[in-house]
Design an enzyme around this catalytic site. Structure first.
Site, mmCIF file in Angstrom:
data_model
loop_
_atom_site.group_PDB
_atom_site.id
_atom_site.type_symbol
_atom_site.label_atom_id
_atom_site.label_comp_id
_atom_site.label_asym_id
_atom_site.label_seq_id
_atom_site.Cartn_x
_atom_site.Cartn_y
_atom_site.Cartn_z
ATOM 1 N N SER A 235 47.361 45.417 49.984
ATOM 2 C CA SER A 235 47.205 46.862 49.732
ATOM 3 C C SER A 235 45.905 47.339 50.365
ATOM 4 O O SER A 235 44.841 46.790 50.057
ATOM 5 C CB SER A 235 47.118 47.134 48.230
ATOM 6 N N GLU B 229 40.893 49.868 49.157
ATOM 7 C CA GLU B 229 40.713 48.675 48.322
ATOM 8 C C GLU B 229 40.018 47.585 49.130
ATOM 9 O O GLU B 229 39.255 46.788 48.601
ATOM 10 C CB GLU B 229 42.091 48.193 47.849
ATOM 11 N N ARG C 287 40.830 46.160 40.010
ATOM 12 C CA ARG C 287 40.279 45.788 41.321
ATOM 13 C C ARG C 287 38.760 46.019 41.374
ATOM 14 O O ARG C 287 38.213 46.424 42.391
ATOM 15 C CB ARG C 287 40.956 46.595 42.447
HETATM 16 N N1 EPU Z 1 56.325 52.792 46.265
HETATM 17 C C1 EPU Z 1 56.929 53.700 47.125
HETATM 18 N N2 EPU Z 1 56.806 53.502 48.460
HETATM 19 C C2 EPU Z 1 56.143 52.444 48.981
HETATM 20 C C3 EPU Z 1 55.539 51.532 48.116
HETATM 21 C C4 EPU Z 1 55.636 51.726 46.743
HETATM 22 O O1 EPU Z 1 57.531 54.663 46.674
HETATM 23 O O2 EPU Z 1 56.122 52.333 50.211
HETATM 24 C C5 EPU Z 1 56.509 52.947 44.825
HETATM 25 C C6 EPU Z 1 57.526 51.926 44.317
HETATM 26 O O3 EPU Z 1 58.817 52.421 44.371
HETATM 27 C C7 EPU Z 1 57.107 51.675 42.906
HETATM 28 C C8 EPU Z 1 55.614 51.919 42.927
HETATM 29 O O4 EPU Z 1 55.322 52.606 44.145
HETATM 30 O O5 EPU Z 1 57.659 52.607 42.028
HETATM 31 C C9 EPU Z 1 54.831 50.631 42.831
HETATM 32 O O6 EPU Z 1 55.146 49.781 43.942
HETATM 33 P P1 EPU Z 1 54.883 48.205 43.929
HETATM 34 O O7 EPU Z 1 55.538 47.584 42.746
HETATM 35 O O8 EPU Z 1 55.248 47.667 45.272
HETATM 36 O O9 EPU Z 1 53.350 48.049 43.657
HETATM 37 P P2 EPU Z 1 52.056 48.849 44.177
HETATM 38 O O10 EPU Z 1 51.516 49.640 43.049
HETATM 39 O O11 EPU Z 1 52.350 49.558 45.444
HETATM 40 C C10 EPU Z 1 50.395 47.002 43.343
HETATM 41 C C11 EPU Z 1 49.281 46.164 43.889
HETATM 42 C C12 EPU Z 1 49.811 45.039 44.754
HETATM 43 C C13 EPU Z 1 50.733 44.184 43.893
HETATM 44 C C14 EPU Z 1 51.855 45.075 43.333
HETATM 45 C C15 EPU Z 1 52.735 44.348 42.354
HETATM 46 C C16 EPU Z 1 47.398 47.701 44.076
HETATM 47 C C17 EPU Z 1 46.490 48.438 44.998
HETATM 48 N N3 EPU Z 1 48.371 46.996 44.667
HETATM 49 O O12 EPU Z 1 51.048 47.622 44.450
HETATM 50 O O13 EPU Z 1 48.722 44.227 45.138
HETATM 51 O O14 EPU Z 1 51.309 43.117 44.634
HETATM 52 O O15 EPU Z 1 51.270 46.184 42.588
HETATM 53 O O16 EPU Z 1 52.035 44.109 41.189
HETATM 54 O O17 EPU Z 1 47.206 47.749 42.858
HETATM 55 C C18 EPU Z 1 47.108 43.866 46.852
HETATM 56 O O18 EPU Z 1 46.252 44.201 46.031
HETATM 57 O O19 EPU Z 1 46.809 43.513 48.027
HETATM 58 C C19 EPU Z 1 48.514 43.897 46.465
HETATM 59 C C20 EPU Z 1 49.497 43.648 47.334
#
Ligand code: EPU
Length: 337
Positions: free
Chosen positions: A237, A333, A162
């Site tokens: 995010s 972000e 990012r």
């Molecule tokens: N998790 C939780 N609780 C929550 C959300 C997530 O425990 O409320 C845990 C999930 O269980 C999982 C881990 O966190 O083990 C990762 O969750 P997720 O796959 O939803 O991805 P993220 O890391 O929360 C990132 C990106 C998203 C992107 C997703 C999928 C960033 C800041 N965000 O989210 O990007 O869609 O991965 O690749 O890196 C964005 O940038 O606007 C965005 C939505």
């Protein structure tokens, strides 16, 4: 071209925050962009793309220039690859679907990300195991100061998680006007390694997924977790996932053994901020018209009439609580204006 005074930006930011631009103009060609920049040299200027990664906490005391440059085309191809160029104002998801319809591979995991093509390099958008740096070739940008065009190669963009040169050394100096991607025409690198995608495909009994299958899986996952900005204001995010040194993480992990993490190098670990926020008890909470989404704690939402300041206050409260609870600092972000 008409410059509009005292213009509401509510429809131009995906949080749906009411804030006014002192002046506003939408530009539909690079010639118009050049003219506007030339004719308003002494004015403060604010460049607005899709408005999907910003939180407006106040009115903008500047000339807001909305980049609405459209068109997308193939500029080169060989047997294996195709080079496609999109103007900055094209909607990202529509652009992704256009590439998939022609069986061009590389962008499918980034289906349904809100925003426009021109802003994707700024924060090297990414989802489900792919980032735009994986297919990005170059972008063209105009200097705000003297309207010269410059092409940034991938190396010159200094992409990180990012991150890019446009958030650092080149900040506020350029308007990105078009982007070129190199996509596959065959031997597509289908990437279903991100857990949720393979689960979604299995659920639909798909064993040998096409680009369209992957895109549909990503769309289904996103729709189940992430609110549609048209229905509930949000900016995806709100925070980045924090990256910690392994040595620091190991101490924290001893205290919180259930903490989720991903190794990203020999020395670094990424911790999902969504998990931290959920554990700290914020998930699904609502304070007036501002809140934390019930399905993905990393997403802050506007239920209707929240102000940017209210959302900012919640974000600060979350940051402080996470630091007090886990000793981890999480960074926004989205761009806070
Ligand atoms: N998790 C939780 N609780 C929550 C959300 C997530 O425990 O409320 C845990 C999930 O269980 C999982 C881990 O966190 O083990 C990762 O969750 P997720 O796959 O939803 O991805 P993220 O890391 O929360 C990132 C990106 C998203 C992107 C997703 C999928 C960033 C800041 N965000 O989210 O990007 O869609 O991965 O690749 O890196 C964005 O940038 O606007 C965005 C939505």
């Amino acid at each position: 071209m008409e410059i509009l005074p005292n213009f509401s930006l509510k429809k131009y930011n995906s949080f749906g925050i009411e804030a006014k631009a002192k002046q506003f103009i939408a530009v539909h060609s690079t010639e118009d962009l050049k003219t506007i920049l030339q004719e308003n040299k002494s004015q403060r200027k604010f460049i607005l793309g899709g408005g999907s990664n910003m939180l407006l906490t106040k009115d903008i005391d500047a000339l807001v220039i909305h980049i609405d440059l459209k068109s997308k085309k193939i500029i080169e191809e060989d047997d294996n690859f195709v080079w496609v160029e999109s103007q900055a104002g094209e909607n990202w998801h529509e652009f992704v679907l256009w590439t998939i319809d022609q069986n061009f591979g590389g962008l499918e995991n980034m289906s349904l990300i809100p925003g426009n093509v021109g802003t994707t390099p700024i924060q090297n958008i990414g989802a489900y195991g792919t980032e735009i740096k994986d297919t990005f070739v170059s972008c063209t940008a105009m200097t705000i100061e003297n309207q010269k065009n410059k092409t940034f190669t991938k190396d010159e963009c200094h992409f990180g998680y990012r991150e890019s040169v446009f958030k650092n050394e080149a900040k506020d100096q350029y308007v990105i006007t078009s982007v070129v991607f190199k996509l596959t025409k065959r031997n597509h690198k289908i990437n279903t390694s991100y857990g949720d995608i393979s689960l979604e495909l299995e659920k639909n009994n798909i064993t040998n997924p096409s680009l369209k299958d992957v895109s549909n899986a990503v769309i289904a996952i996103r729709q189940s977790k992430l609110p549609d900005p048209k229905e509930l204001g949000n900016s995806g995010s709100f925070f980045k996932n924090p990256i910690l040194l392994k040595s620091d993480f190991e101490k924290i992990h001893q205290e919180f053994p259930e903490m989720k993490y991903f190794d990203i190098s020999e020395t670094q670990v990424k911790v999902p901020a969504g998990w931290l926020i959920e554990q700290a008890g914020f998930k699904g909470k609502r304070f007036g018209d501002a809140g934390i989404h019930k399905n993905q704690a990393l997403v802050l939402v506007n239920y209707g009439n929240a102000t940017g300041q209210e959302i900012l206050n919640i974000s600060k409260d979350i940051q402080e609580t996470i630091f007090k609870t886990f000793g981890i600092r999480i960074e926004a972000e989205v761009n806070v204006i």
